[in-house]
Enzyme design. Structure first.
Site, mmCIF file in Angstrom:
data_model
loop_
_atom_site.group_PDB
_atom_site.id
_atom_site.type_symbol
_atom_site.label_atom_id
_atom_site.label_comp_id
_atom_site.label_asym_id
_atom_site.label_seq_id
_atom_site.Cartn_x
_atom_site.Cartn_y
_atom_site.Cartn_z
ATOM 1 N N ARG A 39 73.534 -13.784 61.491
ATOM 2 C CA ARG A 39 73.587 -14.943 61.923
ATOM 3 C C ARG A 39 73.172 -16.156 61.060
ATOM 4 O O ARG A 39 73.276 -17.454 60.718
ATOM 5 C CB ARG A 39 72.157 -15.065 63.136
ATOM 6 C CG ARG A 39 71.117 -14.910 62.435
ATOM 7 C CD ARG A 39 69.953 -14.910 63.709
ATOM 8 N NE ARG A 39 68.663 -14.556 63.176
ATOM 9 C CZ ARG A 39 67.949 -13.232 63.043
ATOM 10 N NH1 ARG A 39 68.636 -12.556 63.531
ATOM 11 N NH2 ARG A 39 67.041 -13.268 62.732
ATOM 12 N N ARG A 99 54.550 1.353 50.992
ATOM 13 C CA ARG A 99 53.454 1.216 49.983
ATOM 14 C C ARG A 99 52.409 2.653 49.770
ATOM 15 O O ARG A 99 52.033 3.017 48.921
ATOM 16 C CB ARG A 99 52.612 0.200 50.459
ATOM 17 C CG ARG A 99 53.155 -1.119 50.260
ATOM 18 C CD ARG A 99 51.991 -2.058 50.831
ATOM 19 N NE ARG A 99 53.135 -3.708 50.711
ATOM 20 C CZ ARG A 99 52.468 -4.571 51.486
ATOM 21 N NH1 ARG A 99 51.419 -4.506 52.404
ATOM 22 N NH2 ARG A 99 53.038 -5.738 51.544
ATOM 23 N N CYS A 130 49.644 -9.085 49.826
ATOM 24 C CA CYS A 130 49.331 -10.444 49.185
ATOM 25 C C CYS A 130 47.830 -10.564 48.689
ATOM 26 O O CYS A 130 47.620 -10.587 47.582
ATOM 27 C CB CYS A 130 49.783 -11.612 49.977
ATOM 28 S SG CYS A 130 49.219 -11.424 51.846
ATOM 29 N N SER A 160 51.167 -19.066 55.762
ATOM 30 C CA SER A 160 52.462 -18.623 55.335
ATOM 31 C C SER A 160 52.513 -17.292 55.153
ATOM 32 O O SER A 160 53.488 -16.544 55.093
ATOM 33 C CB SER A 160 52.804 -19.282 53.815
ATOM 34 O OG SER A 160 51.643 -18.996 53.034
ATOM 35 N N HIS A 242 45.997 -18.230 49.433
ATOM 36 C CA HIS A 242 45.035 -17.121 49.812
ATOM 37 C C HIS A 242 43.792 -17.258 48.939
ATOM 38 O O HIS A 242 43.839 -17.256 47.811
ATOM 39 C CB HIS A 242 45.541 -15.694 49.938
ATOM 40 C CG HIS A 242 46.245 -15.209 51.036
ATOM 41 N ND1 HIS A 242 47.121 -16.264 51.849
ATOM 42 C CD2 HIS A 242 47.250 -14.028 51.263
ATOM 43 C CE1 HIS A 242 47.816 -15.868 52.791
ATOM 44 N NE2 HIS A 242 48.036 -14.290 52.528
#
Length: 341
Positions: A39, A99, A130, A160, A242
């Site tokens: 898409r 991970r 993060c 975010s 953060h």
């Protein structure tokens, strides 16, 4: 030597940042391909002074590239990363899918670059969570100096971190409050505007969230399995950036002054720490946006425990917390001669 690169998930916030950082850091790329779902085919994306048109992940020939930066979510990575590796490219994956796989290196270049020396058995390298990334960047030089026994962290994570949907929800709810429209949480479990939500990801059996679990197990894998870590992770009404309030207990004595000296010279860290009421210096998420560094402020001795320190760690989560770390891994692969055109 130029490498051919594909960015999977290129239309997402992290994927766009990957393209930006590849250009900013003058990564020696030959052809760069932006890939996403069908898409998004034809969507135009910026890469330095060039414009790339998005291609279909399903039909792309991965034998034509040397390296793939993957930022399309865990399910997509589980399906496609092994296929891409089989085609001959190395995958640097930003999701949580790989991970904790013992055969997949979990890399923060400033912390454990030598983990790549053991080989990349599955052709996949994992990018950590993060908040984990910025935390271990700050912990590593202090651990080398005084040996960390235990860490307790409280994270303040921007919207975010939940993708474009999270940022959109913060914007829409903030506007709704000002015009007295109803608030309907969708991306988050509760209202995020003018609020703090102490839940990121799903709850686990012990009452921790999966985000908190990630910080524990990833820190052990990256830095030292002997380190004990306890985390509380919260979502805050911030678009990008953060923060991690970090309390550390060391095996050996270390003063705040010594810690500042160590952090000032450590790779990837910018120390901004001045507790002067007339001219204070510390970093908030706003100042971290668009920056490569992990910022450390408010370095203090913690008198409640033996050999204790407290740090305030801030980073742009779309950069060092995701896209930048992935590009740095790519640079590391090139510098070590592991990946060649």
């Amino acid at each position: 030597m130029a490498l051919n690169i594909a960015v999977v998930g290129a239309t997402g916030a992290v994927g766009k940042e990957m393209l930006t950082i590849l250009a900013e850091r003058l990564f020696p790329a030959g052809e760069v391909h932006a890939l996403a779902s069908r898409r998004s085919v034809g969507t135009e994306l910026s890469y330095g002074d060039k414009t790339l048109k998005c291609k279909d992940l399903e039909t792309f020939d991965f034998s034509s590239v040397d390296l793939v930066l993957m930022s399309a979510g865990g399910d997509v990575s589980k399906e496609w990363s092994p296929k891409i590796a089989k085609a001959g490219a190395i995958v640097v994956d930003n999701s949580s899918a790989w991970r904790m796989d013992p055969d997949v290196p979990l890399i923060v270049p400033e912390v454990n670059a030598d983990a790549l020396d053991d080989g990349i058995r599955k052709g996949i390298i994992a990018n950590p969570n993060c908040s984990t990334i910025q935390t271990v960047v700050a912990l590593k030089p202090l651990h080398d100096a005084a040996v960390i026994n235990r860490v307790s962290v409280a994270t303040y994570q921007s919207t975010s971190g939940a993708g474009a949907e999270g940022m959109d929800e913060l914007w829409k709810q903030t506007r709704a409050i000002y015009v007295n429209d109803p608030i309907e949480p969708q991306a988050f479990i509760k209202q995020i505007a003018f609020n703090v939500i102490p839940k990121i990801d799903v709850f686990m059996e012990d009452g921790s969230t999966k985000e908190e679990w990630k910080m524990v197990v990833e820190t052990k894998k990256i830095l030292d399995p002997k380190i004990k870590l306890f985390a509380t992770c919260a979502r805050v009404p911030v678009f990008v950036g953060h923060c991690v309030a970090t309390h550390i207990e060391f095996e050996n004595e270390i003063s705040a002054k010594k810690a500042r000296s160590i952090l000032r010279e450590a790779p990837g860290i910018m120390l901004i720490d001045r507790a002067d009421e007339e001219d204070p210096a510390f970093v908030t998420p706003v100042e971290s946006v668009g920056e490569f560094a992990t910022f450390v402020s408010r370095v203090r001795e913690d008198p409640t425990v033996e050999n204790g320190l407290a740090l305030w760690i801030v980073s742009d989560n779309l950069r060092k917390g995701a896209a930048l770390n992935a590009v740095q891994i790519a640079e590391l692969l090139l510098n070590k001669g592991i990946v060649k055109a």
